[in-house]
Design a protein around this motif. Structure first.
Motif, PDB file in Angstrom:
ATOM      1  N   LEU A  28      13.222  52.483 101.924  1.00 21.39           N
ATOM      2  CA  LEU A  28      13.749  51.267 102.537  1.00 21.39           C
ATOM      3  C   LEU A  28      13.091  51.005 103.889  1.00 21.39           C
ATOM      4  O   LEU A  28      12.559  49.921 104.138  1.00 21.39           O
ATOM      5  CB  LEU A  28      15.272  51.363 102.690  1.00 21.39           C
ATOM      6  CG  LEU A  28      15.962  50.177 103.348  1.00 21.39           C
ATOM      7  CD1 LEU A  28      15.810  48.921 102.502  1.00 21.39           C
ATOM      8  CD2 LEU A  28      17.436  50.488 103.576  1.00 21.39           C
ATOM      9  N   ASN A  32      10.029  48.118 104.544  1.00 19.01           N
ATOM     10  CA  ASN A  32      10.267  47.053 105.522  1.00 19.01           C
ATOM     11  C   ASN A  32       9.318  47.162 106.714  1.00 19.01           C
ATOM     12  O   ASN A  32       8.876  46.147 107.242  1.00 19.01           O
ATOM     13  CB  ASN A  32      11.731  47.044 105.958  1.00 19.01           C
ATOM     14  CG  ASN A  32      12.598  46.397 104.910  1.00 19.01           C
ATOM     15  OD1 ASN A  32      12.467  45.209 104.624  1.00 19.01           O
ATOM     16  ND2 ASN A  32      13.459  47.174 104.290  1.00 19.01           N
ATOM     17  N   LEU A  82      13.322  41.961 109.797  1.00 21.18           N
ATOM     18  CA  LEU A  82      13.313  42.914 108.683  1.00 21.18           C
ATOM     19  C   LEU A  82      13.674  44.332 109.122  1.00 21.18           C
ATOM     20  O   LEU A  82      14.116  45.140 108.311  1.00 21.18           O
ATOM     21  CB  LEU A  82      11.942  42.929 107.995  1.00 21.18           C
ATOM     22  CG  LEU A  82      11.595  41.713 107.153  1.00 21.18           C
ATOM     23  CD1 LEU A  82      10.157  41.805 106.657  1.00 21.18           C
ATOM     24  CD2 LEU A  82      12.567  41.543 105.982  1.00 21.18           C
ATOM     25  N   PRO A  85      18.874  46.148 110.289  1.00 15.35           N
ATOM     26  CA  PRO A  85      19.644  46.220 109.040  1.00 15.35           C
ATOM     27  C   PRO A  85      20.693  45.118 108.854  1.00 15.35           C
ATOM     28  O   PRO A  85      20.867  44.622 107.746  1.00 15.35           O
ATOM     29  CB  PRO A  85      20.305  47.602 109.107  1.00 15.35           C
ATOM     30  CG  PRO A  85      19.369  48.411 109.945  1.00 15.35           C
ATOM     31  CD  PRO A  85      18.842  47.447 110.985  1.00 15.35           C
ATOM     32  N   SER A  86      21.368  44.715 109.919  1.00 17.65           N
ATOM     33  CA  SER A  86      22.446  43.733 109.779  1.00 17.65           C
ATOM     34  C   SER A  86      21.941  42.329 109.416  1.00 17.65           C
ATOM     35  O   SER A  86      22.703  41.517 108.893  1.00 17.65           O
ATOM     36  CB  SER A  86      23.278  43.659 111.062  1.00 17.65           C
ATOM     37  OG  SER A  86      22.480  43.236 112.154  1.00 17.65           O
ATOM     38  N   ARG A  88      18.688  41.975 107.853  1.00 21.10           N
ATOM     39  CA  ARG A  88      17.527  42.186 106.980  1.00 21.10           C
ATOM     40  C   ARG A  88      17.560  41.298 105.740  1.00 21.10           C
ATOM     41  O   ARG A  88      16.568  40.653 105.401  1.00 21.10           O
ATOM     42  CB  ARG A  88      17.436  43.648 106.564  1.00 21.10           C
ATOM     43  CG  ARG A  88      16.256  43.932 105.626  1.00 21.10           C
ATOM     44  CD  ARG A  88      16.152  45.388 105.289  1.00 21.10           C
ATOM     45  NE  ARG A  88      15.790  46.122 106.497  1.00 21.10           N
ATOM     46  CZ  ARG A  88      16.350  47.279 106.849  1.00 21.10           C
ATOM     47  NH1 ARG A  88      17.290  47.824 106.110  1.00 21.10           N
ATOM     48  NH2 ARG A  88      15.959  47.887 107.946  1.00 21.10           N
ATOM     49  N   GLU A  89      18.690  41.261 105.051  1.00 21.82           N
ATOM     50  CA  GLU A  89      18.759  40.505 103.802  1.00 21.82           C
ATOM     51  C   GLU A  89      18.566  39.006 104.050  1.00 21.82           C
ATOM     52  O   GLU A  89      17.813  38.351 103.335  1.00 21.82           O
ATOM     53  CB  GLU A  89      20.083  40.762 103.093  1.00 21.82           C
ATOM     54  CG  GLU A  89      20.109  40.188 101.694  1.00 21.82           C
ATOM     55  CD  GLU A  89      21.321  40.644 100.890  1.00 21.82           C
ATOM     56  OE1 GLU A  89      21.675  39.920  99.960  1.00 21.82           O
ATOM     57  OE2 GLU A  89      21.884  41.715 101.186  1.00 21.82           O
ATOM     58  N   GLY A 148      13.638  44.096 101.079  1.00 19.89           N
ATOM     59  CA  GLY A 148      14.537  43.380 101.982  1.00 19.89           C
ATOM     60  C   GLY A 148      15.863  42.980 101.362  1.00 19.89           C
ATOM     61  O   GLY A 148      16.851  42.791 102.067  1.00 19.89           O
ATOM     62  N   ASN A 152      18.177  46.944  99.904  1.00 19.22           N
ATOM     63  CA  ASN A 152      19.095  46.786 101.040  1.00 19.22           C
ATOM     64  C   ASN A 152      20.496  46.784 100.504  1.00 19.22           C
ATOM     65  O   ASN A 152      21.461  47.092 101.004  1.00 19.22           O
ATOM     66  CB  ASN A 152      18.777  45.512 101.802  1.00 19.22           C
ATOM     67  CG  ASN A 152      19.358  45.502 103.187  1.00 19.22           C
ATOM     68  OD1 ASN A 152      19.294  46.479 103.907  1.00 19.22           O
ATOM     69  ND2 ASN A 152      19.950  44.408 103.550  1.00 19.22           N
TER      70      ASN A 152
END
Length: 152
Positions: A28, A32, A82, A85-86, A88-89, A148, A152
């Motif tokens: 992951l 990214n 990217l 984490p909060s 990223r999507e 991503g 994720n």
């Protein structure tokens, strides 16, 4: 396709680094990071090759230099997003949409035979689109989706 070297090399180095320093393969993070380095690199290219980039934009769009700089900033911001984490999507979804729009500029650029680096019309034309850009765009979109969104 030379640009993909940045993506793959960064991914492999990050993967090896996570194995060495964390004791496990972190796909992951590594995936990214690969896209982050790639997209930030291309974002900075908007400032170095701005004249050639402006030639890629379809004629019906005005303020070409604004769009060149703006999209360069978007690419740099996407690279940063990217790695957070909060967001990223959401960043990945927006980046995929962006990559689709960029591909439209690449079609226009290939038709006009734009040479991005020389800012003239001595480029390879449609052969570049078919042999390099379409495969690269598919890889970039799939990569962004996989690392991503999916992982994720």
């Amino acid at each position: 396709m030379k640009l993909l070297t940045i993506l793959f090399t960064t991914f492999i180095l990050a993967l090896l680094g996570t194995k060495i320093f964390q004791g496990s393969w972190n796909f992951l993070f590594s995936g990214n990071l690969g896209m982050t380095v790639f997209i930030i690199f291309t974002g900075f290219a908007h400032f170095k090759f701005q004249k050639g980039m402006a030639m890629m934009i379809p004629d019906f769009i005005s303020a070409k230099m604004f769009w060149v700089y703006f999209t360069g900033i978007i690419e740099i911001a996407a690279g940063i997003g990217l790695m957070i984490p909060s967001i990223r999507e959401t960043t990945a979804v927006l980046l995929i949409i962006f990559l689709i729009f960029v591909f439209l500029a690449n079609i226009n650029s290939s038709r006009k035979k734009v040479n991005l680096f020389k800012a003239d019309y001595s480029g390879p034309g449609m052969s570049y689109l078919y042999k390099e850009r379409i495969p690269m765009q598919i890889i970039l979109i799939a990569w962004t989706w996989y690392f991503g969104i999916y992982l994720n």
